[in-house]
Scaffold this active site. Structure first.
Site, mmCIF file in Angstrom:
data_model
loop_
_atom_site.group_PDB
_atom_site.id
_atom_site.type_symbol
_atom_site.label_atom_id
_atom_site.label_comp_id
_atom_site.label_asym_id
_atom_site.label_seq_id
_atom_site.Cartn_x
_atom_site.Cartn_y
_atom_site.Cartn_z
ATOM 1 N N CYS A 108 0.849 -1.185 0.000
ATOM 2 C CA CYS A 108 0.000 0.000 0.000
ATOM 3 C C CYS A 108 0.894 1.247 0.000
ATOM 4 C CB CYS A 108 -0.927 -0.044 1.206
ATOM 5 S SG CYS A 108 -0.897 1.378 2.264
ATOM 6 N N GLU A 109 0.605 2.151 -0.917
ATOM 7 C CA GLU A 109 1.498 3.296 -1.075
ATOM 8 C C GLU A 109 1.339 4.333 0.040
ATOM 9 O OE1 GLU A 109 0.730 5.007 -4.871
ATOM 10 O OE2 GLU A 109 -0.970 6.195 -4.178
ATOM 11 N N HIS A 110 0.308 4.188 0.858
ATOM 12 C CA HIS A 110 0.111 5.143 1.947
ATOM 13 C C HIS A 110 0.912 4.780 3.197
ATOM 14 C CE1 HIS A 110 -3.924 5.665 -0.222
ATOM 15 N NE2 HIS A 110 -3.094 6.597 -0.612
ATOM 16 N N HIS A 111 1.099 3.492 3.435
ATOM 17 C CA HIS A 111 1.772 3.059 4.667
ATOM 18 C C HIS A 111 2.966 2.153 4.411
ATOM 19 C CE1 HIS A 111 -2.527 3.841 5.675
ATOM 20 N NE2 HIS A 111 -1.962 4.512 6.663
ATOM 21 N N GLN A 149 -5.376 -0.266 -4.162
ATOM 22 C CA GLN A 149 -6.057 -1.413 -4.779
ATOM 23 C C GLN A 149 -6.900 -1.006 -6.002
ATOM 24 O OE1 GLN A 149 -8.012 -4.030 -1.939
ATOM 25 N NE2 GLN A 149 -9.380 -4.815 -3.534
ATOM 26 N N HIS A 177 -5.837 -5.627 3.785
ATOM 27 C CA HIS A 177 -4.801 -4.592 3.909
ATOM 28 C C HIS A 177 -4.219 -4.623 5.316
ATOM 29 C CE1 HIS A 177 -5.567 -2.220 0.130
ATOM 30 N NE2 HIS A 177 -6.546 -3.109 0.132
ATOM 31 N N CYS A 179 -2.446 -2.546 6.717
ATOM 32 C CA CYS A 179 -2.542 -1.253 7.406
ATOM 33 C C CYS A 179 -3.875 -1.123 8.146
ATOM 34 C CB CYS A 179 -2.327 -0.094 6.431
ATOM 35 S SG CYS A 179 -3.378 -0.109 4.991
HETATM 36 ZN ZN LIG Z 1 -2.367 1.569 3.810
#
Ligand SMILES: [Zn+2]
Length: 218
Positions: A108-111, A149, A177, A179
């Protein structure tokens, strides 16, 4: 005649040298990137209060760097190379092709933590079909990158659409996920489902229904 031959020999030598040069350039780039990542991971560990000289962590920055390079290797791959020689002409085949339960692992590119699950792909050929294992390879090209995703789902669908120009493509991803599971809301059983429908799957509810039924069954 001789001159011509010499030219050819020189040319072929040149191309060999050129080829070698390209290979070593790529390896050099990878090495440079690995060293930079290694240094960055060392900083992260120190920032976390860790002693990077203790036994268990000695090679961790290098291992983490290699792991991250592997998990993002999709940036250096493209569909054209993967599908080279794997597309076949099939004049008579216009039935739906479904490959379901393809394993997918991404970050996941956020976390920068993993999300993973299953991909179901359906397409209706328009004279061109592809070796079934290649669909899994396409999933890999786009999942071995930093992703969300929704975008991953779309990239797989449009990638197949571009390469095969089929009558339609449908892609569903069901994923967990980490995260969401490990931090914050800690919803351990939550799964995220995304879908992209193109062509007939978008226009014709019956075709879409057929795909959904077939892809969800055991
Ligand atoms: Zn994430």
């Amino acid at each position: 005649m001789n001159g011509h031959c010499n030219e050819l020999i020189i040319d072929s030598k040149k191309s060999v040298v050129h080829h070698k040069h390209e290979t070593s350039c790529k390896e050099e780039e990878e090495d440079l990137s690995r060293h930079a990542l290694e240094a960055a991971y060392t900083s992260i560990l120190r920032e976390l209060g860790e002693d990077t000289s203790r036994q268990g962590l000695l090679r961790t920055p290098l291992r983490a760097a290699k792991a991250m390079q592997f998990l993002t290797k999709g940036y250096h791959e493209n569909i054209e190379d993967i599908l080279n020689n794997a597309i076949f002409d099939e004049e008579d085949h216009n039935e739906m092709v479904i490959v379901k339960n393809i394993d997918v692992f991404s970050l996941c590119e956020h976390h920068l933590v993993p999300f993973f699950g299953k991909v179901h792909i359906g397409y209706i050929p328009n004279k061109k079909v592809v070796g079934l294992s290649k669909l899994a390879r396409i999933v890999e090209i786009f999942s071995r990158r930093l992703q969300v995703q929704e975008r991953l789902t779309k990239q797989i669908a449009t990638g197949i659409a571009k390469a095969l120009e089929p009558k339609g493509v449908a892609v569903i991803i069901e994923a967990t996920h980490m995260c969401m599971v490990m931090r914050g809301v800690q919803k351990t059983n939550s799964r995220t489902v995304t879908s992209t429908m193109l062509g007939v799957y978008l226009d014709d509810p019956k075709t879409r229904e057929e795909f959904l039924t077939l892809s969800q069954g055991v």
